[in-house]
Design a protein around this motif. Sequence first.
Motif, PDB file in Angstrom:
ATOM      1  N   SER A 251       0.836  -1.200   0.000  1.00 51.50           N
ATOM      2  CA  SER A 251       0.000   0.000   0.000  1.00 51.50           C
ATOM      3  C   SER A 251       0.868   1.246   0.000  1.00 51.50           C
ATOM      4  N   PRO A 252       0.300   2.397  -0.380  1.00 53.19           N
ATOM      5  CA  PRO A 252       1.061   3.644  -0.324  1.00 53.19           C
ATOM      6  C   PRO A 252       1.496   3.965   1.095  1.00 53.19           C
ATOM      7  N   TRP A 253       2.586   4.706   1.199  1.00 52.81           N
ATOM      8  CA  TRP A 253       3.087   5.082   2.521  1.00 52.81           C
ATOM      9  C   TRP A 253       2.063   5.934   3.258  1.00 52.81           C
ATOM     10  N   ASN A 254       1.967   5.697   4.560  1.00 55.90           N
ATOM     11  CA  ASN A 254       1.034   6.433   5.402  1.00 55.90           C
ATOM     12  C   ASN A 254       1.805   6.952   6.616  1.00 55.90           C
ATOM     13  N   PRO A 255       1.621   8.213   6.991  1.00 55.12           N
ATOM     14  CA  PRO A 255       2.340   8.738   8.165  1.00 55.12           C
ATOM     15  C   PRO A 255       2.116   7.935   9.445  1.00 55.12           C
ATOM     16  N   LYS A 256       1.002   7.169   9.518  1.00 52.64           N
ATOM     17  CA  LYS A 256       0.749   6.355  10.710  1.00 52.64           C
ATOM     18  C   LYS A 256       1.820   5.286  10.913  1.00 52.64           C
ATOM     19  N   GLU A 257       2.561   4.963   9.828  1.00 51.97           N
ATOM     20  CA  GLU A 257       3.629   3.975   9.963  1.00 51.97           C
ATOM     21  C   GLU A 257       4.722   4.453  10.915  1.00 51.97           C
ATOM     22  N   LEU A 258       4.867   5.763  11.081  1.00 48.64           N
ATOM     23  CA  LEU A 258       5.947   6.307  11.900  1.00 48.64           C
ATOM     24  C   LEU A 258       5.780   5.990  13.381  1.00 48.64           C
ATOM     25  N   VAL A 259       4.589   5.510  13.770  1.00 49.63           N
ATOM     26  CA  VAL A 259       4.381   5.172  15.170  1.00 49.63           C
ATOM     27  C   VAL A 259       5.283   4.014  15.599  1.00 49.63           C
ATOM     28  N   ILE A 260       5.815   3.273  14.646  1.00 44.20           N
ATOM     29  CA  ILE A 260       6.717   2.178  14.999  1.00 44.20           C
ATOM     30  C   ILE A 260       7.919   2.687  15.771  1.00 44.20           C
ATOM     31  N   PHE A 261       8.346   3.927  15.486  1.00 42.53           N
ATOM     32  CA  PHE A 261       9.499   4.472  16.201  1.00 42.53           C
ATOM     33  C   PHE A 261       9.170   4.714  17.674  1.00 42.53           C
ATOM     34  N   GLU A 262       7.931   5.033  17.968  1.00 38.90           N
ATOM     35  CA  GLU A 262       7.519   5.175  19.365  1.00 38.90           C
ATOM     36  C   GLU A 262       7.675   3.843  20.092  1.00 38.90           C
ATOM     37  N   GLY A 263       7.252   2.752  19.428  1.00 39.24           N
ATOM     38  CA  GLY A 263       7.407   1.435  20.030  1.00 39.24           C
ATOM     39  C   GLY A 263       8.859   1.041  20.194  1.00 39.24           C
ATOM     40  N   MET A 264       9.684   1.349  19.204  1.00 37.22           N
ATOM     41  CA  MET A 264      11.108   1.009  19.283  1.00 37.22           C
ATOM     42  C   MET A 264      11.794   1.837  20.367  1.00 37.22           C
ATOM     43  N   GLU A 265      11.405   3.101  20.498  1.00 41.41           N
ATOM     44  CA  GLU A 265      11.970   3.938  21.551  1.00 41.41           C
ATOM     45  C   GLU A 265      11.569   3.408  22.932  1.00 41.41           C
ATOM     46  N   GLN A 266      10.351   2.912  23.050  1.00 40.60           N
ATOM     47  CA  GLN A 266       9.902   2.305  24.301  1.00 40.60           C
ATOM     48  C   GLN A 266      10.770   1.108  24.651  1.00 40.60           C
ATOM     49  N   GLN A 267      11.095   0.308  23.629  1.00 46.67           N
ATOM     50  CA  GLN A 267      11.972  -0.839  23.868  1.00 46.67           C
ATOM     51  C   GLN A 267      13.368  -0.384  24.285  1.00 46.67           C
ATOM     52  N   LEU A 268      13.898   0.650  23.640  1.00 46.75           N
ATOM     53  CA  LEU A 268      15.233   1.143  23.986  1.00 46.75           C
ATOM     54  C   LEU A 268      15.300   1.583  25.449  1.00 46.75           C
ATOM     55  N   VAL A 269      14.270   2.288  25.897  1.00 41.91           N
ATOM     56  CA  VAL A 269      14.229   2.721  27.296  1.00 41.91           C
ATOM     57  C   VAL A 269      14.214   1.509  28.216  1.00 41.91           C
ATOM     58  N   PHE A 270      13.414   0.513  27.872  1.00 43.51           N
ATOM     59  CA  PHE A 270      13.312  -0.698  28.697  1.00 43.51           C
ATOM     60  C   PHE A 270      14.661  -1.402  28.785  1.00 43.51           C
ATOM     61  N   TYR A 271      15.325  -1.613  27.648  1.00 46.14           N
ATOM     62  CA  TYR A 271      16.600  -2.335  27.642  1.00 46.14           C
ATOM     63  C   TYR A 271      17.666  -1.590  28.434  1.00 46.14           C
ATOM     64  N   LYS A 272      17.637  -0.268  28.338  1.00 43.51           N
ATOM     65  CA  LYS A 272      18.629   0.526  29.078  1.00 43.51           C
ATOM     66  C   LYS A 272      18.365   0.467  30.567  1.00 43.51           C
ATOM     67  N   GLU A 273      17.104   0.625  30.970  1.00 44.76           N
ATOM     68  CA  GLU A 273      16.774   0.607  32.392  1.00 44.76           C
ATOM     69  C   GLU A 273      17.042  -0.743  33.033  1.00 44.76           C
ATOM     70  N   LYS A 274      16.813  -1.823  32.261  1.00 48.99           N
ATOM     71  CA  LYS A 274      16.985  -3.177  32.794  1.00 48.99           C
ATOM     72  C   LYS A 274      18.382  -3.733  32.553  1.00 48.99           C
ATOM     73  N   ASP A 275      19.244  -2.908  31.963  1.00 47.46           N
ATOM     74  CA  ASP A 275      20.650  -3.272  31.746  1.00 47.46           C
ATOM     75  C   ASP A 275      20.819  -4.470  30.802  1.00 47.46           C
ATOM     76  N   TYR A 276      19.985  -4.506  29.758  1.00 43.02           N
ATOM     77  CA  TYR A 276      20.176  -5.480  28.689  1.00 43.02           C
ATOM     78  C   TYR A 276      21.011  -4.795  27.600  1.00 43.02           C
ATOM     79  N   ALA A 277      22.326  -4.752  27.812  1.00 39.54           N
ATOM     80  CA  ALA A 277      23.205  -3.955  26.950  1.00 39.54           C
ATOM     81  C   ALA A 277      23.217  -4.464  25.517  1.00 39.54           C
ATOM     82  N   ARG A 278      23.276  -5.779  25.337  1.00 42.79           N
ATOM     83  CA  ARG A 278      23.327  -6.320  23.967  1.00 42.79           C
ATOM     84  C   ARG A 278      22.018  -6.076  23.229  1.00 42.79           C
ATOM     85  N   ALA A 279      20.897  -6.218  23.923  1.00 44.77           N
ATOM     86  CA  ALA A 279      19.607  -5.944  23.296  1.00 44.77           C
ATOM     87  C   ALA A 279      19.493  -4.467  22.943  1.00 44.77           C
ATOM     88  N   TYR A 280      19.986  -3.599  23.814  1.00 44.52           N
ATOM     89  CA  TYR A 280      19.935  -2.160  23.537  1.00 44.52           C
ATOM     90  C   TYR A 280      20.734  -1.832  22.274  1.00 44.52           C
TER      91      TYR A 280
END
Length: 259
Positions: free
Chosen positions: A212-241
């Motif tokens: 399908s054509p690109w939709n700006p709603k696709e950019l919400v994936i970065f919010e989810g990835m940023e949430q994961q980055l915060v989690f990995y950093k706080e929980k000290d999962y260095a390799r996952a981060y």
Amino acid sequence: MNISFIIPVYNCKDYLSACVDSIRSSGVPDYEILLIDDQSPDNCPRMCDDWAVKDNRIKVIHKKNGGLSDARNYGLERASGDFVCFIDSDDWIHPQYLEILLHSVEVSGAEVSMVGRVYTEQFSGTYDRVDPLPEPVLYGPEELFLSREWDFNYAWGKLYRREHFLTLRYPEGKNFEDVFTTYQVFFSSEKIALTDLVLYFYFRNGEGISHSPWNPKELVIFEGMEQQLVFYKEKDYARAYEKEERLYVHHHAYQLIRI
């Protein structure tokens, strides 16, 4: 051990029969199928009701349209199984899908069991028999993420102990809802069992996001990835981060290509 299949149903009349029939062909009797009709505009509501008459393991819930996450959450709140399993309404499973997922849990004591998948554009209905049942490979959550990061995010293709979803819910109104959710289940699990056989068939149709054509709603994936980055950093999962950081950069490139 009884299982609740949760299937959000919306505008999928051409595919839903293959999905439901693939579950009903399972040799494992102790399950329920929750068909969550998300106010589908096609013939799906009637199809769901017809199945419920034929098979008392099928329960139909008609609800106001709220999107995929809302439908999954609706199913979670009404599931009665010890385990839950999500299947997209245009996908289907191998006849031994459930048998093998359960076997992996029974022999390993894992909290999550998962199998391989394949993308396909055609329903064949023919499968090779798996005999004997294979032994799963066990992973911790970080090791699994490092080796199979994309499977790590998908909701489907897995069997979860329902206790993981006592409070966890999918974010409503967001695309890529799995990215916000599945990693939380994995990182609250000590053991994840993987049987790397193709038992889940993901149907790629021409209306999917990659076609399908690109939709700006696709950019919400970065919010989810940023949430994961915060989690990995706080929980000290260095390799996952470090890995998620690389994926974050790579996905920017992918989005530029999409745009």
